[in-house]
Scaffold this active site. Structure first.
Site, PDB file in Angstrom:
ATOM      1  N   HIS A   1       3.231  -6.233   6.057  1.00 30.10           N
ATOM      2  CA  HIS A   1       2.839  -5.825   4.711  1.00 30.10           C
ATOM      3  C   HIS A   1       4.004  -6.059   3.773  1.00 30.10           C
ATOM      4  CE1 HIS A   1       0.937  -3.681   1.465  1.00 30.10           C
ATOM      5  NE2 HIS A   1       2.081  -3.050   1.268  1.00 30.10           N
TER       6      HIS A   1
ATOM      7  N   ASP B   1      -8.296   5.373  -1.084  1.00 37.42           N
ATOM      8  CA  ASP B   1      -7.115   4.805  -1.731  1.00 37.42           C
ATOM      9  C   ASP B   1      -7.496   4.046  -2.990  1.00 37.42           C
ATOM     10  OD1 ASP B   1      -4.235   4.074  -1.807  1.00 37.42           O
ATOM     11  OD2 ASP B   1      -5.110   2.078  -1.729  1.00 37.42           O
TER      12      ASP B   1
ATOM     13  N   ARG C   1      -4.366   7.272 -10.213  1.00 36.37           N
ATOM     14  CA  ARG C   1      -2.903   7.392 -10.374  1.00 36.37           C
ATOM     15  C   ARG C   1      -2.409   6.432 -11.437  1.00 36.37           C
ATOM     16  NH1 ARG C   1      -0.850   5.926  -4.739  1.00 36.37           N
ATOM     17  NH2 ARG C   1       1.172   5.953  -5.788  1.00 36.37           N
TER      18      ARG C   1
ATOM     19  N   SER D   1      -0.594   5.556   0.542  1.00 41.66           N
ATOM     20  CA  SER D   1      -1.472   4.481   0.082  1.00 41.66           C
ATOM     21  C   SER D   1      -1.268   3.226   0.940  1.00 41.66           C
ATOM     22  CB  SER D   1      -1.164   4.178  -1.388  1.00 41.66           C
ATOM     23  OG  SER D   1      -1.819   3.009  -1.812  1.00 41.66           O
TER      24      SER D   1
ATOM     25  N   LYS E   1      -3.987   2.036   4.360  1.00 43.31           N
ATOM     26  CA  LYS E   1      -4.668   0.742   4.389  1.00 43.31           C
ATOM     27  C   LYS E   1      -4.254  -0.071   5.611  1.00 43.31           C
ATOM     28  CE  LYS E   1      -3.431  -0.051   0.203  1.00 43.31           C
ATOM     29  NZ  LYS E   1      -3.107  -0.607  -1.120  1.00 43.31           N
TER      30      LYS E   1
END
Lengths: 432, 432
Positions: A80, A159, A166, A181, A185
């Site tokens: 990621h 999310d 947010r 978050s 995921k």
């Protein structure tokens, strides 16, 4: 909900039951946005402890489908990136570690704002499709060790909804909310282990390593509590990664990198991230052996062949990959010339990203259309010495009206000084 | 709006322009609830300075109609109470100071939750109406020196919307928000000067004088910035005021007080608040002279006569006022007997208020129907010595099913101990 807002406002710790109530109610539309907004602002001021952060991650993760990768043999390792400009590492890393025998089940997103998305980049290859059923996804990985598809709406809906709220309530910048978050995921995608490329610098959300470290530690802690091994690589996003920003331009650079002809920074980062993926997958015992293995796969052509295999498996035209001149390229170009002589001391990634959006390469809003051939190719980066009027970058667009605004961004992107500044490292810290 | 949320989150000071933008946008429905909710929570944590509080008050005040009382001669002095159980001071004070020559333009609210509303109490007098046009309101005051009407929806709509949101987002308890809410409404009603009865104790929002003082000072400061003289009387709400809780029961007690036969605490508080109103109206030079004047008006019957004049002017049956046995009284009664012998050391006003709501005297929700004749009459209050099974209070209800739950509240309301506690003063502090 009011009681829970008040509890968090007073700095109390909430239970798993509390978070289940909040997240389930919010996703179901039973708890109104305004109560969740007030709760999020209380979280900003009072924080979540490590236990709460892990619970929130778990509850969010379970708000939608969980991808089951157990039908695929081996340790599934995901990567990621927290997002950057010119970041095409996923396009390089996927085929590279797949070629090394690590199954790559990659679910990616689309670009929004100044950062691009892996799916958009891939779709600049003619006929390539990122839509597939879960079964097709698994079957492709079983057959080719790799598949890249889109995240659909059933994945962590909590999310999506929470992030949207947010974003408009000034509650993005809390590390527990950021960590939960990202992790919810990634964990919902079913990987056994994850390498996280945490970007730091002008083009990234976190500006310094000091800021990034607590987030890194928090994500590792969440992983530990949920039995997943995490390695965080903190890398520089002071300037764009590689020389290209824009979908087809980045695909071309990714292909060159897989062929061993890519820019040094992009190549180095891919090798480091990839070798840690190999370590987590237990394909090699050390990072050093991982580096050797990956370099060999590039040199042998195996990495590039895996990319072609991926493109073919997802319906894309392999000819385009073999001859990158067949990739889309915008109709018009304009050279941005240096306004002064000296050393380039700053090259603001955010500004270049925004220039690329203005050129048509990105999305200003979720429904904007993308020009795949638009973008920026950098001729000069930080540390280079340039003469006045020497080309710094070439801009590509399908509409000449786009150049004016994009050039403004390019002007603010480059800083040229008489004195050079000491070079900054690309890989800033490894935390595991 | 996002920028303003972030500014307040960082503790920055916002400008008048900023507050205009927020309040106007919120009232117009252009700024969504969730952004205002996040903003309010940021205000809770970072506060507003005195200047911002005064600006917010002014901006809220101007969100709707402003009552223009300039057609009425003299200095218009209003009274505001922060709410308590058994608080019928408005019913007494209005006629009392009107009889002393101070014009009373009273806009009141309805009861909700454990506190009653002046309008509901007045409406327990047969045919009395609190609905009138602005012109009728002014004309009645010109003719009788007093009128009491409802606040309509065009008065400070910003406060109505903001308070509703604060109530469900845990952002009620910030003194700037409390002060601006109270002051915007009072100032919009057009008074030149205001006496504020700030309640402190178990039945009130503020529990101690120490808590109440900053709020008192803030309201005085807002008044100063807006050129209105304010006196704050901090008074005890450790136990209900007077002996009755419930609409018609309280009207009866108010009448008795106007006739000089009321309970000591209620009489004393009305005299203190009233004498400061006379001082602010420049009818008397000192509080002491105000006290003398008011006592004389009670003794002469002028105060009670003014009440009858008010009732008549608003269409109510004067016979009911002359013979309070004609007021509504609930069908059933039940005596709450002392469970022990000893001194009453606590008599929780909140619990008695909730008992009264259960008996049918209050509104659990905005649309609940009120039984005017229901409520509680206290036979014993703090400091009294009682024997076991001696009656402490009599409960009135139109439905016998209501007694069970109400009796539970009464049980938690009274605390009886072997030892008496030192008496607490009713008037705790005067701030001006």
């Amino acid at each position: 909900m009011l009681e829970l807002i008040k509890k968090k406002k007073s700095g109390d710790t909430l239970s798993r039951e509390d978070y289940n109530y909040i997240i389930d109610g919010f996703v179901a539309g039973e708890i109104p946005d305004y109560q969740v907004a007030a709760f999020l602002m209380a979280v900003y001021f009072k924080g979540l402890n490590d236990e709460e952060t892990a619970i929130l991650t778990d509850v969010m993760m379970r708000s939608g489908d969980l991808i089951n990768l157990s039908a695929i043999k081996g340790i599934k390792v995901d990567k990621h990136s927290t997002g950057g400009v010119g970041d095409k590492t996923s396009l390089v890393l996927g085929p590279l570690v797949a070629a090394a025998g690590v199954p790559v089940a990659k679910m990616s997103g689309r670009g929004l704002g100044h950062t691009g998305g892996t799916l958009d980049k891939l779709e600049s290859i003619k006929n390539l499709s990122v839509s597939m059923t879960r079964t097709e996804f698994i079957e492709k990985i079983q057959a080719h060790n790799i598949a890249i598809c889109g995240q659909n709406a059933t994945l962590v809906p909590a999310d999506k909804k929470l992030y949207a709220l947010r974003d408009v309530t000034g509650t993005v910048d809390n590390i527990s909310l950021i960590a939960s978050s990202i992790m919810s995921k990634k964990l919902a995608c079913g990987a056994d282990a994850i390498v996280i490329d945490l970007k730091v610098g002008e083009g990234a959300y976190m500006k310094t390593v000091t800021e990034a470290e607590p987030l890194a530690n928090m994500m590792i802690d969440i992983g530990k509590k949920m039995n997943r091994e995490i390695i965080v690589v903190i890398s520089a996003m002071h300037q764009p990664l590689g020389l290209t920003v824009g979908n087809a331009l980045e695909v071309k650079e990714a292909i060159e990198t897989l062929q061993g002809k890519g820019p040094k920074d992009l190549t180095d980062l891919c090798l480091v991230l990839g070798s840690y993926m190999l370590v987590l997958a237990k394909v090699v015992p050390t990072k050093e052996e991982g580096l050797e293995r990956l370099k060999a796969l590039i040199d042998s052509g195996a990495a590039f062949n895996k990319f072609k295999e991926l493109v073919k498996a997802q319906g894309g035209e392999v000819a385009v990959v073999e001859d990158t001149n067949l990739l889309p390229l915008a109709q018009f170009q304009q050279v941005y010339k240096s306004p002064a002589e000296g050393y380039i001391t700053h090259l603001n990634a955010l500004e270049v990203g925004l220039a690329s959006v203005k050129l048509g390469a990105g999305r200003a809003t979720q429904t904007s259309k993308i020009d795949y051939g638009a973008g920026v190719v950098l001729q000069k980066k930080i540390g280079d010495y340039v003469k006045k009027n020497e080309p710094l970058a070439t801009l590509y667009a399908d509409n000449q009206d786009h150049f004016t605004k994009a050039l403004e961004y390019m002007e603010s992107a480059y800083t040229i000084n008489k004195e050079a500044e000491p070079p900054k490292p690309l890989i800033m810290k490894i935390i595991r």
